[in-house]
Design an enzyme around this catalytic site. Structure first.
Site, PDB file in Angstrom:
ATOM      1  N   PHE A 232       0.811  -1.229   0.000  1.00 35.08           N
ATOM      2  CA  PHE A 232       0.000   0.000   0.000  1.00 35.08           C
ATOM      3  C   PHE A 232       0.835   1.264   0.000  1.00 35.08           C
ATOM      4  O   PHE A 232       0.359   2.333   0.382  1.00 35.08           O
ATOM      5  CB  PHE A 232      -0.990   0.014   1.185  1.00 35.08           C
ATOM      6  CG  PHE A 232      -1.723  -1.281   1.362  1.00 35.08           C
ATOM      7  CD1 PHE A 232      -2.663  -1.685   0.427  1.00 35.08           C
ATOM      8  CD2 PHE A 232      -1.454  -2.119   2.426  1.00 35.08           C
ATOM      9  CE1 PHE A 232      -3.320  -2.894   0.555  1.00 35.08           C
ATOM     10  CE2 PHE A 232      -2.097  -3.337   2.562  1.00 35.08           C
ATOM     11  CZ  PHE A 232      -3.042  -3.716   1.621  1.00 35.08           C
ATOM     12  N   ALA A 502       0.560   1.212 -17.415  1.00 35.34           N
ATOM     13  CA  ALA A 502       0.933   2.154 -18.481  1.00 35.34           C
ATOM     14  C   ALA A 502       2.420   2.056 -18.798  1.00 35.34           C
ATOM     15  O   ALA A 502       2.817   2.088 -19.966  1.00 35.34           O
ATOM     16  CB  ALA A 502       0.566   3.583 -18.076  1.00 35.34           C
ATOM     17  N   ARG A 619      -8.985   1.668 -20.135  1.00 34.55           N
ATOM     18  CA  ARG A 619      -9.190   0.258 -20.460  1.00 34.55           C
ATOM     19  C   ARG A 619      -8.921  -0.634 -19.248  1.00 34.55           C
ATOM     20  O   ARG A 619      -7.964  -0.413 -18.509  1.00 34.55           O
ATOM     21  CB  ARG A 619      -8.249  -0.164 -21.593  1.00 34.55           C
ATOM     22  CG  ARG A 619      -8.449  -1.615 -22.004  1.00 34.55           C
ATOM     23  CD  ARG A 619      -7.294  -2.159 -22.802  1.00 34.55           C
ATOM     24  NE  ARG A 619      -7.060  -1.420 -24.032  1.00 34.55           N
ATOM     25  CZ  ARG A 619      -7.838  -1.491 -25.108  1.00 34.55           C
ATOM     26  NH1 ARG A 619      -8.887  -2.263 -25.113  1.00 34.55           N
ATOM     27  NH2 ARG A 619      -7.545  -0.787 -26.167  1.00 34.55           N
ATOM     28  N   ASN A 622      -7.939  -6.595 -16.887  1.00 32.98           N
ATOM     29  CA  ASN A 622      -8.471  -7.818 -16.292  1.00 32.98           C
ATOM     30  C   ASN A 622      -9.567  -7.446 -15.298  1.00 32.98           C
ATOM     31  O   ASN A 622      -9.290  -6.963 -14.202  1.00 32.98           O
ATOM     32  CB  ASN A 622      -7.341  -8.589 -15.593  1.00 32.98           C
ATOM     33  CG  ASN A 622      -7.817  -9.894 -14.991  1.00 32.98           C
ATOM     34  OD1 ASN A 622      -8.893  -9.970 -14.402  1.00 32.98           O
ATOM     35  ND2 ASN A 622      -7.005 -10.930 -15.122  1.00 32.98           N
ATOM     36  N   PRO A 623     -10.832  -7.649 -15.670  1.00 38.53           N
ATOM     37  CA  PRO A 623     -11.941  -7.208 -14.812  1.00 38.53           C
ATOM     38  C   PRO A 623     -11.935  -7.860 -13.432  1.00 38.53           C
ATOM     39  O   PRO A 623     -12.334  -7.232 -12.459  1.00 38.53           O
ATOM     40  CB  PRO A 623     -13.195  -7.637 -15.586  1.00 38.53           C
ATOM     41  CG  PRO A 623     -12.746  -7.923 -16.971  1.00 38.53           C
ATOM     42  CD  PRO A 623     -11.290  -8.249 -16.927  1.00 38.53           C
ATOM     43  N   GLN A 629      -9.119  -4.929  -6.904  1.00 41.46           N
ATOM     44  CA  GLN A 629      -8.512  -3.641  -6.530  1.00 41.46           C
ATOM     45  C   GLN A 629      -9.551  -2.707  -5.932  1.00 41.46           C
ATOM     46  O   GLN A 629      -9.306  -2.049  -4.921  1.00 41.46           O
ATOM     47  CB  GLN A 629      -7.908  -2.970  -7.771  1.00 41.46           C
ATOM     48  CG  GLN A 629      -6.573  -3.534  -8.165  1.00 41.46           C
ATOM     49  CD  GLN A 629      -5.486  -3.041  -7.228  1.00 41.46           C
ATOM     50  OE1 GLN A 629      -5.035  -1.917  -7.316  1.00 41.46           O
ATOM     51  NE2 GLN A 629      -5.081  -3.880  -6.315  1.00 41.46           N
ATOM     52  N   LYS A 692      -5.634   4.141 -17.569  1.00 40.19           N
ATOM     53  CA  LYS A 692      -5.386   5.364 -16.803  1.00 40.19           C
ATOM     54  C   LYS A 692      -4.922   5.060 -15.379  1.00 40.19           C
ATOM     55  O   LYS A 692      -4.623   5.978 -14.632  1.00 40.19           O
ATOM     56  CB  LYS A 692      -6.655   6.223 -16.756  1.00 40.19           C
ATOM     57  CG  LYS A 692      -7.106   6.673 -18.148  1.00 40.19           C
ATOM     58  CD  LYS A 692      -7.877   7.984 -18.130  1.00 40.19           C
ATOM     59  CE  LYS A 692      -9.256   7.870 -17.593  1.00 40.19           C
ATOM     60  NZ  LYS A 692     -10.011   9.155 -17.716  1.00 40.19           N
ATOM     61  N   GLU A 696      -5.013   3.325  -7.234  1.00 40.46           N
ATOM     62  CA  GLU A 696      -5.088   4.435  -6.273  1.00 40.46           C
ATOM     63  C   GLU A 696      -6.479   5.073  -6.257  1.00 40.46           C
ATOM     64  O   GLU A 696      -7.032   5.341  -5.194  1.00 40.46           O
ATOM     65  CB  GLU A 696      -4.051   5.524  -6.621  1.00 40.46           C
ATOM     66  CG  GLU A 696      -2.627   5.024  -6.879  1.00 40.46           C
ATOM     67  CD  GLU A 696      -1.854   4.669  -5.623  1.00 40.46           C
ATOM     68  OE1 GLU A 696      -2.443   4.580  -4.540  1.00 40.46           O
ATOM     69  OE2 GLU A 696      -0.626   4.457  -5.741  1.00 40.46           O
TER      70      GLU A 696
HETATM   71 MO1  MOS Z   1       0.925   3.215  -3.934  1.00 38.38          MO
HETATM   72  S1  MOS Z   1       0.683   4.545  -2.381  1.00 38.38           S
HETATM   73  O1  MOS Z   1       2.086   4.082  -4.874  1.00 38.38           O
HETATM   74  O2  MOS Z   1       1.653   1.834  -3.234  1.00 38.38           O
END
Ligand code: MOS
Length: 729
Positions: A232, A502, A619, A622-623, A629, A692, A696
């Protein structure tokens, strides 16, 4: 012809999942070496001052003890200046190099012994005398930081003239990451070369830091870290224990393992800093913003000036002509903070999104409608057009999903003893990327592997990268092996900041494309290939089979092609360098989070009933991983909203809840029905993959959505995090 996309976009299970759930995936602390010693850190029991004496006599006399190392006997380290190790401006904590104590829990010695128990016992026998001083701990006025501050328009004038003017102070708490896997380092020297098995999100930064500290070339440092048990953000830089492990190994001439205890994670790694966030906003009677002023006071250490992107949302999330942001660093006697999930925007969104909810209530405009009324046409901070911005769609979709029309006036909806409320918040996270490389090799048996230094801290990078490579190579997923977590592989940026797909994904894509083209080239020039003489762009590869469009009879395979040409492999290093899109467009992922909560009317107990997140993240590769996430980001947001708080004893800087019994995180019973909706659709300006970033943004806006729902349920406005039972009394 473009390659068919069979794997990208499909919700494949994690390719390394079986290894993880069967215990075969080796984490840093799982690594063992013959003759390896164990190191246990002795940490400071005062919050500031000087060490006046260290008595290690008893410790050293214990069975199995090889060394007790402190500033009194430690090898002097060079700590060359080093722009690549990801430390904030400042001098770094140079552990065991001098007698100063800069924060409670700072390492002051390390006991090294044959077994862990012997090292623990020895550490407990080391006595340290201090000349203690009172540490500075409160978030005082701080020092203005011009580089972080910002202004446009005439904020003072606009606020004076505004129909509606409101000033509020917000205080999100200091919180720790608390990954399941503790930070750990195993270090082994071979002459002037060192190898570390280390929990890190940035292999190449840890490599650079060790090279700088020990004054050796980077090529003589190898960092290995194939699996990470969550981070994290906590492993984005090497903390002092990494250096201490390498130092102990160097001084004892033996491999050394150093694992931080759960308690030591609170002192020995970073955290999301505390903020004092003051907002004055001006608006017309319809809730149209005219001006916003922020005063931000941010916690940092006495020896490094940590900063994160807390000002960007104020500059550009909403449309308004006048903005002034006054940023102040408050240097305290604490360990240096670090990025934690959604770093910057998550904190800013709590202040801004609750402030907007307060404005909506004041002017009597629906909070979703208020945001729609303040939606900008371009990024008013940079003046750039948006590459894509689908926040409106996020807002309206989320409102539909949560049943926003059921929302009642604050404090008026009940279900038995429970007050029911619905709230929402928006958020964004800037899309970033950085140079990366990946080596792609196609083997004679028609399988392939890809090597790139990046960690996979848990989001599923092994899997998503395998998908990208498989499509570009024209192979099935099970014939492509992804190799990560080793500085011997081509270099990559941090595994963080939502930049992995990306950056590294594009390097993997480019390398794989190159290898496929090499094979096609070989085939069309090979007289013995059925594809001889075909135009290369008419050939596609599926499952290792090269075929010509509309001519199903003409086909070759990688395996036959390489065998006929006596090639045992084809190889390329793919690289990614950011293009200039970031200078031409304002690029962000966007989120709208909606929460329904129930608050016990007499006890103040808060239960989340439902959370919905809607994301414009480009895009989705992987759904299934994306869903995971989002759920993780929402659960973390429940923690930030209701539970998480690193509590410091104001007398000495001791963290009083430095364990998972007293530092509360959400458990299953705290987590309700969660729903994540992705507005799938690529960002055409975002390099080849159209992503994109999503790791986070899914966390940004969760805490304020819950805070706003608590207000809607109770009519009580809480401006600090976490929102505890006590705060509602
Ligand atoms: Mo994230 S806060 O860049 O692990």
């Amino acid at each position: 012809m473009t390659q068919p996309r069979n794997a990208v976009g499909v919700g494949h299970a994690r390719v390394e999942g079986r290894l993880k759930v069967t215990g075969q995936a080796g984490y840093a602390a799982d690594h063992n070496i013959d003759g390896m010693l164990h190191a246990v850190i002795v940490d400071a029991t005062v919050g500031r001052g000087r060490i006046t004496g260290i008595d290690a006599t008893r410790a050293q006399a214990q069975p199995g003890v090889v060394a007790v190392i402190s500033h009194l006997n430690a090898t002097r380290l060079t700590y060359r200046e080093n722009p690549n190790s990801n430390h904030p401006p400042g001098e770094r904590l140079q552990a065991l190099q001098d007698d100063r104590v800069r924060f409670f829990g700072q390492p002051v010695a390390v006991a090294v012994a044959a077994t862990l128990q012997q090292a623990q016992h020895a550490a407990s026998l080391v006595t340290v005398a201090y000349a203690a001083e009172q540490p500075a701990l409160g978030l005082g006025e701080g020092t203005p930081n011009a580089a972080e501050s910002y202004a446009r328009g005439d904020t003072t004038g606009a606020l004076a003239a505004a129909d509606v003017r409101m000033t509020m102070a917000y205080a999100p708490a200091r919180t720790h990451h608390n990954p399941m896997e503790p930070h750990a380092t195993v270090a082994q020297w071979d002459g002037d070369r060192v190898t570390v098995w280390d929990k890190t999100q940035w292999i190449n930064a840890t490599q650079a830091e060790l090279a700088s500290v020990f004054d050796i070339p980077r090529a003589q440092v190898r960092v290995v870290n194939p699996y990470v048990g969550g981070a994290f953000g906590s492993a984005l830089r090497p903390w002092p224990h990494v250096i201490i492990a390498a130092l102990a190994a160097r001084m004892t001439r033996r491999p050394v393992k150093l694992v931080l205890t759960r308690r030591q994670l609170y002192f020995g790694t970073g955290y999301r800093p505390a903020y004092d966030y003051r907002i004055t906003l001006g608006a017309d009677r319809r809730g149209r913003l005219t001006a916003m002023e922020h005063t931000i006071r941010a916690e940092t250490s006495s020896y490094e000036d940590f900063r994160e992107a807390v000002t960007a949302a104020g500059e550009s999330l909403y449309s308004m002509p006048n903005v002034r942001i006054d940023y102040r660093s408050v240097a305290l006697d604490v360990n240096t903070p670090i990025w934690k999930r959604g770093p910057g925007p998550a904190t800013a969104a709590f202040a801004i999104e609750v402030a907007l909810d307060e404005l909506a209530h004041r002017v009597g405009v629906d909070p979703v409608e208020l945001r729609l009324r303040n939606e900008p046409e371009k990024d008013e901070g940079s003046g750039l057009p948006f590459s894509t911005r689908r926040l409106r769609e996020c807002l309206t979709t989320g409102a539909r999903e949560i049943g926003w029309q059921r929302r009642a006036r604050p404090g008026t909806r009940r279900d038995g003893d429970w007050l029911i409320g619905i709230g929402m918040a928006a958020g964004n996270y800037h899309t970033v990327s950085a140079p990366a490389q990946a080596r792609v090799r196609l083997n004679a048996d028609g399988t392939a592997f890809v090597e790139t230094a990046s960690s996979d801290m848990g989001p599923g990078t092994y899997t998503s990268m395998t998908q990208v490579a498989a499509d570009a190579l024209g192979l099935t997923l099970d014939t492509v092996q992804m190799r990560l977590g080793d500085s011997l592989y081509p270099p990559t940026p941090p595994h963080g900041g939502s930049m992995t797909m990306a950056s590294i994904g594009t390097a993997v894509l480019n390398g794989s494309d190159t290898v496929r083209r090499q094979a096609i080239d070989l085939a069309v020039k090979d007289r013995n290939s059925p594809l001889y003489g075909t135009a290369p762009d008419k050939i596609v590869v599926r499952a290792g089979r090269l075929t010509v469009r509309d001519q199903p009879g003409r086909a070759d395979t990688y395996e036959r092609l390489l065998a006929r040409n006596n090639r045992d492999h084809l190889e390329a290093v793919g690289s990614y360098t950011p293009n200039d899109a970031g200078q031409r467009f304002s690029m962000s992922a966007y989120a709208a989070t909606f929460a329904e909560v129930a608050v016990d009317a007499s006890l103040g107990l808060i239960r989340i009933r439902k959370l919905v997140g809607v994301y414009d993240a480009g895009r989705i590769v992987n759904p299934r991983l994306a869903e995971s996430q989002a759920i993780g980001g929402m659960v973390g947001g429940i923690g930030a909203a209701l539970l998480e708080h690193t509590v410091t004893d104001v007398r000495d800087g001791r963290i009083v809840n430095a364990n998972l019994a007293d530092y509360l995180v959400p458990v299953n019973a705290d987590v309700p029905d969660l729903k994540a909706v992705y507005l799938n659709g690529e960002d055409p300006h975002m390099v080849s993959l159209g992503v994109k970033g999503l790791g986070e943004v899914v966390h940004v806006g969760v805490a304020p959505a819950i805070a706003n729902a608590v207000f809607n349920a109770t009519g009580r406005r809480v401006r600090s995090l976490p929102i505890t039972v006590e705060a509602l009394q």
